[in-house]
Design an enzyme around this catalytic site. Structure first.
Site, PDB file in Angstrom:
ATOM      1  N   ASN A 163       0.882  -1.174   0.000  1.00  0.00           N
ATOM      2  CA  ASN A 163       0.000   0.000   0.000  1.00  0.00           C
ATOM      3  C   ASN A 163       0.914   1.217   0.000  1.00  0.00           C
ATOM      4  OD1 ASN A 163      -1.763   2.081   0.476  1.00  0.00           O
ATOM      5  ND2 ASN A 163      -2.352   1.423   2.545  1.00  0.00           N
ATOM      6  N   LYS A 206       0.156   4.255  -0.230  1.00  0.00           N
ATOM      7  CA  LYS A 206      -0.449   5.448   0.370  1.00  0.00           C
ATOM      8  C   LYS A 206      -0.192   6.650  -0.556  1.00  0.00           C
ATOM      9  CE  LYS A 206      -0.110   3.195   4.807  1.00  0.00           C
ATOM     10  NZ  LYS A 206       0.018   3.273   6.246  1.00  0.00           N
ATOM     11  N   HIS A 226      -9.455   1.413   4.797  1.00  0.00           N
ATOM     12  CA  HIS A 226      -8.183   1.539   5.514  1.00  0.00           C
ATOM     13  C   HIS A 226      -8.384   2.445   6.730  1.00  0.00           C
ATOM     14  CE1 HIS A 226      -4.057   2.536   6.496  1.00  0.00           C
ATOM     15  NE2 HIS A 226      -3.720   1.434   5.854  1.00  0.00           N
ATOM     16  N   GLU A 278      -6.717   4.765   7.884  1.00  0.00           N
ATOM     17  CA  GLU A 278      -6.471   6.190   7.614  1.00  0.00           C
ATOM     18  C   GLU A 278      -7.697   6.833   6.968  1.00  0.00           C
ATOM     19  OE1 GLU A 278      -2.809   5.534   5.530  1.00  0.00           O
ATOM     20  OE2 GLU A 278      -1.882   4.908   7.415  1.00  0.00           O
ATOM     21  N   GLU A 304      -5.229  -4.930  10.487  1.00  0.00           N
ATOM     22  CA  GLU A 304      -4.178  -3.941  10.720  1.00  0.00           C
ATOM     23  C   GLU A 304      -4.434  -3.223  12.045  1.00  0.00           C
ATOM     24  OE1 GLU A 304      -2.231  -2.689   6.742  1.00  0.00           O
ATOM     25  OE2 GLU A 304      -3.914  -1.353   7.102  1.00  0.00           O
ATOM     26  N   GLY A 332       2.822   2.137  10.772  1.00  0.00           N
ATOM     27  CA  GLY A 332       3.812   3.207  10.631  1.00  0.00           C
ATOM     28  C   GLY A 332       4.554   3.541  11.906  1.00  0.00           C
ATOM     29  N   SER A 338       3.678  -2.361  10.186  1.00  0.00           N
ATOM     30  CA  SER A 338       5.128  -2.468  10.348  1.00  0.00           C
ATOM     31  C   SER A 338       5.689  -3.828   9.924  1.00  0.00           C
ATOM     32  CB  SER A 338       5.528  -2.111  11.784  1.00  0.00           C
ATOM     33  OG  SER A 338       5.154  -0.769  12.083  1.00  0.00           O
TER      34      SER A 338
HETATM   35  P1  13P Z   1       3.178   0.262   7.628  1.00  0.00           P
HETATM   36  O1  13P Z   1       3.632  -1.047   6.992  1.00  0.00           O
HETATM   37  O2  13P Z   1       3.942   1.443   7.138  1.00  0.00           O
HETATM   38  O3  13P Z   1       3.110   0.128   9.112  1.00  0.00           O
HETATM   39  O4  13P Z   1       1.677   0.505   7.111  1.00  0.00           O
HETATM   40  C1  13P Z   1       0.755  -0.515   7.202  1.00  0.00           C
HETATM   41  C2  13P Z   1      -0.454  -0.131   6.423  1.00  0.00           C
HETATM   42  O5  13P Z   1      -1.183   0.765   6.804  1.00  0.00           O
HETATM   43  C3  13P Z   1      -0.717  -0.845   5.171  1.00  0.00           C
HETATM   44  O6  13P Z   1      -1.989  -0.574   4.708  1.00  0.00           O
END
Ligand code: 13P
Length: 250
Positions: A9, A11, A94, A96, A166, A172, A212
């Site tokens: 992803n 982003k 997601h 976010e 997740e 992150g 992560s």
């Molecule tokens: P990270 O791997 O950067 O922690 O992000 C995970 C994520 O949100 C994937 O959709």
């Protein structure tokens, strides 16, 4: 045996020229893997990514879509638009998007249905916050999110939905859920699906872990009984690192 699906992803990262270079470099590295390799890229990269990924085993996905087919929704992209350029996957719900863009269990459910109607494969994200985890609510939160996301789907659609577990506190942050914790949460999601749709369907659903994931922890996570691959953020922006995660067995 469920297939492992490793999805990046990106982003809000990567310009078209960067996307093209990334895919050109990744393709030869992952060409022999039996795992499904997916890159979910920004809308502005989709077309370039699809062209570059032609004749490779890399599949391309979007990171969101609207549930309406067309109309006065300035700035939105429909499932039909994604399908028209041959996008295969789409991330839905997601954390976010739930946190910053008013995505709710209801809009997630609408989007999942519309994704299937248009022949897209949804990757539905669920996960608890740190406060919810500390209050002992993890299972309740993630099984509820799963139930609501899948509400009203036909059994074969449920079986073809990819769920990404997740935990929000792991996204992150460099903090990964332990493999036992991640597996336990994913088992809880699978049990909930079994309770509603039956064990056979539940056994077929691909449930990823995200938060992560790195080259150094992918193997131990993805070898757990119920973890069917990962949804990878930061580490999917580096070719070497992502290629290691895709080929975690090595
Ligand atoms: P990270 O791997 O950067 O922690 O992000 C995970 C994520 O949100 C994937 O959709």
């Amino acid at each position: 045996m469920r297939k492992k699906v490793i999805a990046g992803n990106w982003k809000m990262n990567m310009l078209p020229n960067e996307a093209i270079r990334f895919i050109e470099e990744l393709a030869p590295k992952v060409k022999d893997t039996e795992n499904e390799v997916v890159l979910c890229v920004p809308y502005t990269d989709l077309f370039y990514a699809l062209l570059t990924a032609q004749n490779t085993n890399i599949k391309i996905g979007a990171q969101n879509m609207h549930y309406e087919e067309s109309g006065a929704y300035t700035g939105e992209i429909s499932a039909k638009m994604l399908k028209a350029i041959q996008v295969e996957y789409v991330i839905i719900g997601h954390s976010e998007r739930r946190q910053y863009f008013n995505e709710t269990d209801k809009t997630v459910n609408k989007k999942v249905k519309v994704a299937f109607e248009n022949g897209l494969k949804p990757i539905v994200c669920v996960g608890e916050t740190l406060e919810q985890r500390e209050a002992g609510q993890t299972e309740e939160i993630i099984t509820n999110q799963t139930r609501l996301a899948l509400e009203g789907l036909m059994p074969e659609q449920v079986e073809n939905t990819i769920i990404a577990y997740e935990p929000i506190w792991a996204i992150g942050t460099g903090k990964t859920a332990t493999k036992e914790d991640a597996n336990k949460s994913i088992q809880a999601i699978r049990n909930k699906i079994a309770e509603i749709y039956g064990q056979t369907i539940a056994n077929g659903v691909i449930i990823q872990y995200g938060g992560s994931v790195k080259g150094t922890n992918a193997k131990e996570l993805f070898e757990m009984s119920d973890i069917d691959g990962g949804l990878v953020g930061g580490a999917s922006l580096k070719v070497e690192e992502f290629s290691k995660i895709v080929q975690f067995e090595k």
